[in-house]
Design a protein around this motif. Structure first.
Motif, PDB file in Angstrom:
ATOM      1  N   PHE A 433       0.834  -1.203   0.000  1.00  0.00           N
ATOM      2  CA  PHE A 433       0.000   0.000   0.000  1.00  0.00           C
ATOM      3  C   PHE A 433       0.871   1.257   0.000  1.00  0.00           C
ATOM      4  O   PHE A 433       0.575   2.232  -0.698  1.00  0.00           O
ATOM      5  N   VAL A 434       1.958   1.242   0.747  1.00  0.00           N
ATOM      6  CA  VAL A 434       2.891   2.373   0.763  1.00  0.00           C
ATOM      7  C   VAL A 434       3.517   2.565  -0.612  1.00  0.00           C
ATOM      8  O   VAL A 434       3.585   3.683  -1.143  1.00  0.00           O
ATOM      9  N   MET A 435       3.956   1.463  -1.218  1.00  0.00           N
ATOM     10  CA  MET A 435       4.583   1.548  -2.536  1.00  0.00           C
ATOM     11  C   MET A 435       3.583   2.040  -3.583  1.00  0.00           C
ATOM     12  O   MET A 435       3.922   2.822  -4.482  1.00  0.00           O
ATOM     13  N   TYR A 436       2.354   1.600  -3.470  1.00  0.00           N
ATOM     14  CA  TYR A 436       1.316   2.017  -4.412  1.00  0.00           C
ATOM     15  C   TYR A 436       1.116   3.532  -4.355  1.00  0.00           C
ATOM     16  O   TYR A 436       1.010   4.194  -5.390  1.00  0.00           O
ATOM     17  N   ASN A 437       1.057   4.084  -3.154  1.00  0.00           N
ATOM     18  CA  ASN A 437       0.833   5.526  -3.034  1.00  0.00           C
ATOM     19  C   ASN A 437       2.056   6.334  -3.426  1.00  0.00           C
ATOM     20  O   ASN A 437       1.926   7.433  -3.975  1.00  0.00           O
ATOM     21  N   LYS A 553       5.478  17.541  -4.245  1.00  0.00           N
ATOM     22  CA  LYS A 553       6.936  17.349  -4.325  1.00  0.00           C
ATOM     23  C   LYS A 553       7.509  17.055  -2.946  1.00  0.00           C
ATOM     24  O   LYS A 553       8.383  16.196  -2.782  1.00  0.00           O
ATOM     25  N   GLY A 554       7.017  17.808  -1.950  1.00  0.00           N
ATOM     26  CA  GLY A 554       7.483  17.565  -0.590  1.00  0.00           C
ATOM     27  C   GLY A 554       7.150  16.171  -0.115  1.00  0.00           C
ATOM     28  O   GLY A 554       7.991  15.482   0.482  1.00  0.00           O
ATOM     29  N   LEU A 555       5.938  15.716  -0.375  1.00  0.00           N
ATOM     30  CA  LEU A 555       5.546  14.363   0.015  1.00  0.00           C
ATOM     31  C   LEU A 555       6.370  13.316  -0.723  1.00  0.00           C
ATOM     32  O   LEU A 555       6.769  12.297  -0.143  1.00  0.00           O
ATOM     33  N   ARG A 556       6.626  13.561  -1.988  1.00  0.00           N
ATOM     34  CA  ARG A 556       7.441  12.617  -2.770  1.00  0.00           C
ATOM     35  C   ARG A 556       8.840  12.492  -2.168  1.00  0.00           C
ATOM     36  O   ARG A 556       9.381  11.380  -2.041  1.00  0.00           O
ATOM     37  N   GLU A 557       9.429  13.624  -1.773  1.00  0.00           N
ATOM     38  CA  GLU A 557      10.761  13.581  -1.169  1.00  0.00           C
ATOM     39  C   GLU A 557      10.740  12.835   0.157  1.00  0.00           C
ATOM     40  O   GLU A 557      11.674  12.088   0.478  1.00  0.00           O
ATOM     41  N   VAL A 558       9.693  13.029   0.936  1.00  0.00           N
ATOM     42  CA  VAL A 558       9.581  12.323   2.210  1.00  0.00           C
ATOM     43  C   VAL A 558       9.464  10.817   1.965  1.00  0.00           C
ATOM     44  O   VAL A 558      10.153  10.010   2.616  1.00  0.00           O
ATOM     45  N   PHE A 559       8.612  10.426   1.030  1.00  0.00           N
ATOM     46  CA  PHE A 559       8.489   9.007   0.678  1.00  0.00           C
ATOM     47  C   PHE A 559       9.851   8.438   0.286  1.00  0.00           C
ATOM     48  O   PHE A 559      10.258   7.373   0.774  1.00  0.00           O
ATOM     49  N   HIS A 560      10.545   9.118  -0.605  1.00  0.00           N
ATOM     50  CA  HIS A 560      11.809   8.588  -1.126  1.00  0.00           C
ATOM     51  C   HIS A 560      12.867   8.477  -0.036  1.00  0.00           C
ATOM     52  O   HIS A 560      13.600   7.478   0.031  1.00  0.00           O
ATOM     53  N   THR A 561      12.972   9.500   0.804  1.00  0.00           N
ATOM     54  CA  THR A 561      13.977   9.462   1.871  1.00  0.00           C
ATOM     55  C   THR A 561      13.661   8.365   2.877  1.00  0.00           C
ATOM     56  O   THR A 561      14.550   7.622   3.303  1.00  0.00           O
ATOM     57  N   ALA A 562      12.390   8.266   3.282  1.00  0.00           N
ATOM     58  CA  ALA A 562      12.010   7.248   4.258  1.00  0.00           C
ATOM     59  C   ALA A 562      12.212   5.843   3.694  1.00  0.00           C
ATOM     60  O   ALA A 562      12.740   4.959   4.378  1.00  0.00           O
ATOM     61  N   GLY A 564      14.300   5.066   1.459  1.00  0.00           N
ATOM     62  CA  GLY A 564      15.745   4.891   1.345  1.00  0.00           C
ATOM     63  C   GLY A 564      16.368   4.343   2.618  1.00  0.00           C
ATOM     64  O   GLY A 564      17.338   3.584   2.569  1.00  0.00           O
ATOM     65  N   THR A 565      15.821   4.718   3.794  1.00  0.00           N
ATOM     66  CA  THR A 565      16.357   4.173   5.045  1.00  0.00           C
ATOM     67  C   THR A 565      16.080   2.682   5.159  1.00  0.00           C
ATOM     68  O   THR A 565      16.729   1.987   5.939  1.00  0.00           O
ATOM     69  N   LEU A 566      15.111   2.195   4.388  1.00  0.00           N
ATOM     70  CA  LEU A 566      14.790   0.766   4.355  1.00  0.00           C
ATOM     71  C   LEU A 566      15.410   0.064   3.152  1.00  0.00           C
ATOM     72  O   LEU A 566      15.179  -1.132   2.933  1.00  0.00           O
ATOM     73  N   HIS A 567      16.185   0.824   2.359  1.00  0.00           N
ATOM     74  CA  HIS A 567      16.788   0.315   1.127  1.00  0.00           C
ATOM     75  C   HIS A 567      15.742  -0.268   0.181  1.00  0.00           C
ATOM     76  O   HIS A 567      15.937  -1.312  -0.448  1.00  0.00           O
ATOM     77  N   ILE A 568      14.595   0.442   0.089  1.00  0.00           N
ATOM     78  CA  ILE A 568      13.539   0.072  -0.847  1.00  0.00           C
ATOM     79  C   ILE A 568      13.519   1.108  -1.965  1.00  0.00           C
ATOM     80  O   ILE A 568      13.255   2.290  -1.704  1.00  0.00           O
ATOM     81  N   PRO A 569      13.813   0.730  -3.215  1.00  0.00           N
ATOM     82  CA  PRO A 569      13.765   1.705  -4.316  1.00  0.00           C
ATOM     83  C   PRO A 569      12.341   2.206  -4.519  1.00  0.00           C
ATOM     84  O   PRO A 569      11.405   1.400  -4.590  1.00  0.00           O
ATOM     85  N   PRO A 570      12.136   3.522  -4.619  1.00  0.00           N
ATOM     86  CA  PRO A 570      10.774   4.028  -4.845  1.00  0.00           C
ATOM     87  C   PRO A 570      10.280   3.628  -6.229  1.00  0.00           C
ATOM     88  O   PRO A 570      11.020   3.706  -7.212  1.00  0.00           O
ATOM     89  N   PRO A 571       9.049   3.187  -6.339  1.00  0.00           N
ATOM     90  CA  PRO A 571       8.513   2.769  -7.642  1.00  0.00           C
ATOM     91  C   PRO A 571       8.256   3.973  -8.530  1.00  0.00           C
ATOM     92  O   PRO A 571       7.939   5.061  -8.056  1.00  0.00           O
ATOM     93  N   ASN A 572       8.376   3.792  -9.833  1.00  0.00           N
ATOM     94  CA  ASN A 572       8.137   4.887 -10.771  1.00  0.00           C
ATOM     95  C   ASN A 572       6.890   4.671 -11.616  1.00  0.00           C
ATOM     96  O   ASN A 572       6.649   5.399 -12.567  1.00  0.00           O
ATOM     97  N   GLN A 573       6.102   3.642 -11.290  1.00  0.00           N
ATOM     98  CA  GLN A 573       4.855   3.412 -12.013  1.00  0.00           C
ATOM     99  C   GLN A 573       3.913   2.623 -11.133  1.00  0.00           C
ATOM    100  O   GLN A 573       4.314   1.970 -10.177  1.00  0.00           O
ATOM    101  N   LEU A 574       2.630   2.729 -11.417  1.00  0.00           N
ATOM    102  CA  LEU A 574       1.614   1.993 -10.663  1.00  0.00           C
ATOM    103  C   LEU A 574       1.636   0.523 -11.045  1.00  0.00           C
ATOM    104  O   LEU A 574       1.914   0.181 -12.199  1.00  0.00           O
TER     105      LEU A 574
END
Length: 574
Positions: A433-437, A553-562, A564-574
């Protein structure tokens, strides 16, 4: 000490002008509550409609007659802190003293300086502090097939904690160093674990030889023939034992506290000495002012790790004694005046149902097959090829990390692998669900950029040209106030939680990031489903669209940084 920061208006300062911790401290100082907490930050959408901070009447009644704050204190609050704390007004109500913040001004401050709020800058620590993370499940691993799900929980915890520490400016080193191209390394890379790898050196063999000489002469070593009873199990346990060391006497002599009262003797095998030798070598790799060794271990191996801990202390004490008697340069050892040894223990993982005996690799493959099946149901024949394989692996890794890390590390964890809800993007508690959003944000900006290229929208204007008073929707303030503003402080507080415990056991609130991302996803999803961000390309609507995009943009940066602490690459598509 924070690094200097250039703000959107060109001014250079020590950091952001607003932080929740700074705001709370200032408010508490004005009311003079002493050690008692008076002010509370609101967080629910319902309460944020009416106030941002509240000092409840019950708390105020302990300080002031009938809970009425004197007018002069309120005037002081507004005169001295109004600008710095972005206070819009302060009002006494039946519920207590409430504060409304200046929302447009805070939107402008935060969204004009997003990197400062969404990307933790490495702190300049007063001393060069080093954390050695000794991940017990990785020692002596013959391959990934030997790893249990209990082991995997400890490994993922160590991997996550290492990244959180690095973001706060610590020097972090992982033990053991795994052999390059080993099968276990390939599996760890598959699940996104970034662990230290290197070739073996001969220096450890020299240290082990030194340790054996020290133990053979130590007053804590019990000499004589090792008992070998006819019991086959006992014979197997004694196989490879080289020394029998009295840990209980050492603990009593040195008045050590916090260790298991059942610690008695250690039957020392070479693998224990090898672990200590590698820890010793890792500490000596650089000049460090302070060093903390954290043994990350599952509860079933905690007792054995305490034995190794005490054995290491004995070896260092004996080295120091020999050095003082012979007036010679110490054998290579850390300076124990600044060396601290702590234990970070993971609770047991219980697998429910018929899959109770599977190991870590089978667990990954099982979750991966569920993710693949769910993706095929949703996207059909498109789910094939290397790119989709990477997406499925990344989503599987996210699901597993959230399952194993979203619970406080010391608590037991129950897993029911048959439940597909953990895989569905509609299950609001899952990593999927986190990755989806997070992917919804990527898709949003992909659509926007395509529209700009087609000439449907103008290019994104300078931030200084935006009027953030257009952000009036209830969910917009909630997303800024609960997630973007406190994000940096939240990451710092996780590390600060390490200092709250005394004794040998350590508690770190590493579950915070997973819970934060789940809550963020739920609130963002609610907002995204309700608000149309990419509106009609009409002149009078563009400012609102761009301010909303800046918030996204701010939310996207927060998602990516958080993530990143889990070493999970942020998805670029649904």
């Amino acid at each position: 000490m924070a690094q200097p920061w250039r703000k959107s208006d060109g001014r250079v300062g020590p950091g952001p002008e607003f932080s929740l911790a700074g705001c709370a401290a200032a408010l508490e100082a004005v009311l003079g509550g002493g050690t008692a907490r008076v002010w509370f930050k609101e967080s629910s959408g319902r309460n944020l409609r009416f106030r941002d901070w509240i000092a409840p009447r019950g708390a105020l009644s302990k300080l002031y007659p009938q809970g009425q704050v004197p007018e002069d204190l309120m005037e002081r609050l507004l005169s001295e802190y109004c600008h710095h704390l972005y206070i819009h007004n302060c009002v006494q109500t039946g519920a207590g003293l409430v504060i409304h913040l200046d929302h447009p001004a805070l939107f402008k401050e935060v969204l004009s300086n997003l990197p400062f709020y969404t990307r933790p800058l490495n702190s300049v620590l007063p001393k060069k502090k080093c954390i050695i993370l000794n991940c017990m499940p990785l020692h002596g691993s013959k391959g990934p097939e030997t790893l249990t799900i209990n082991h995997l929980r400890a490994i993922l915890l160590a991997d996550h904690l290492a990244e959180l520490l690095r973001l706060q400016g610590y020097v972090v080193r992982g033990v053991p160093n795994l052999q390059q191209n080993a099968a276990s390394c390939n599996f760890l890379r598959l699940i996104g674990v970034n662990w230290t790898t290197s070739q073996r050196t001969s220096s450890d063999n020299k240290r082990i030889s030194d340790f054996k000489k020290i133990l053979s002469e130590s007053i804590y070593t019990q000499h004589g023939q090792l008992e070998a009873p006819p019991d086959q199990i006992r014979n197997k346990l004694l196989k490879g034992v080289q020394y029998k060391v009295d840990l209980k006497q050492f603990i009593k002599d040195k008045e050590l506290e916090g260790y298991d009262t059942n610690l008695d003797v250690a039957l020392v095998k070479e693998e224990a000495l090898r672990q200590i030798a590698e820890l010793q070598h890792t500490i000596l790799q650089g000049a460090l002012d302070q060093c903390l060794v954290i043994h990350v271990v599952g509860c079933e191996e905690e007792f054995q790790q305490q034995k190794i801990d005490v054995l290491w202390r004995i070896l260092n004490r004996e080295i120091e004694k020999v050095t003082q008697l012979q007036d010679q340069t110490p054998l290579q050892r850390p300076d124990l005046r600044d060396l601290s040894l702590r234990h970070l223990v993971c609770g047991p993982v219980k697998i429910m149902g018929k899959h109770s005996q599977i190991g870590a690799v089978q667990y990954f493959e099982f979750r991966r097959s569920q993710m693949l099946e769910a993706s095929v149901v949703k996207y059909g024949n498109k789910v094939q090829g290397d790119s989709w394989s990477q997406i499925i692996n990344s989503m599987t890794s996210a699901v597993i990390r959230f399952e194993l890390l979203a619970t406080a590390h010391r608590n037991p964890l129950n897993l029911d692998l048959a439940q597909g809800v953990n895989i569905s993007t509609k299950g609001t508690k899952s990593g999927a669900f986190v990755m989806y959003n997070c992917a919804r944000l990527a898709t949003l900006f992909h659509h926007f950029n395509n529209s700009v290229e087609k000439g449907l929208y103008p290019h994104f204007p300078e931030i200084s040209q935006l009027n953030f008073s257009a952000l009036r929707e209830e969910g917009e303030w909630l997303l800024l106030y609960n997630y973007i503003i406190p994000f940096r402080e939240l990451l710092a507080q996780i590390i600060h939680s390490m200092n709250s415990d005394k004794g040998i056991h350590l508690t770190v609130n590493t579950e915070t990031v997973c819970k934060f991302l789940v809550n963020l996803s739920m609130d963002f999803s609610s907002y995204y489903n309700r608000v149309h961000i990419l509106g009609e390309p009409m002149e009078h609507l563009l400012n609102q669209m761009f301010t909303r995009l800046q918030l996204m943009k701010g939310l996207r940066e927060v998602f990516h940084t958080a993530l990143g602490t889990l070493h999970i690459p942020p998805p670029n598509q649904l």
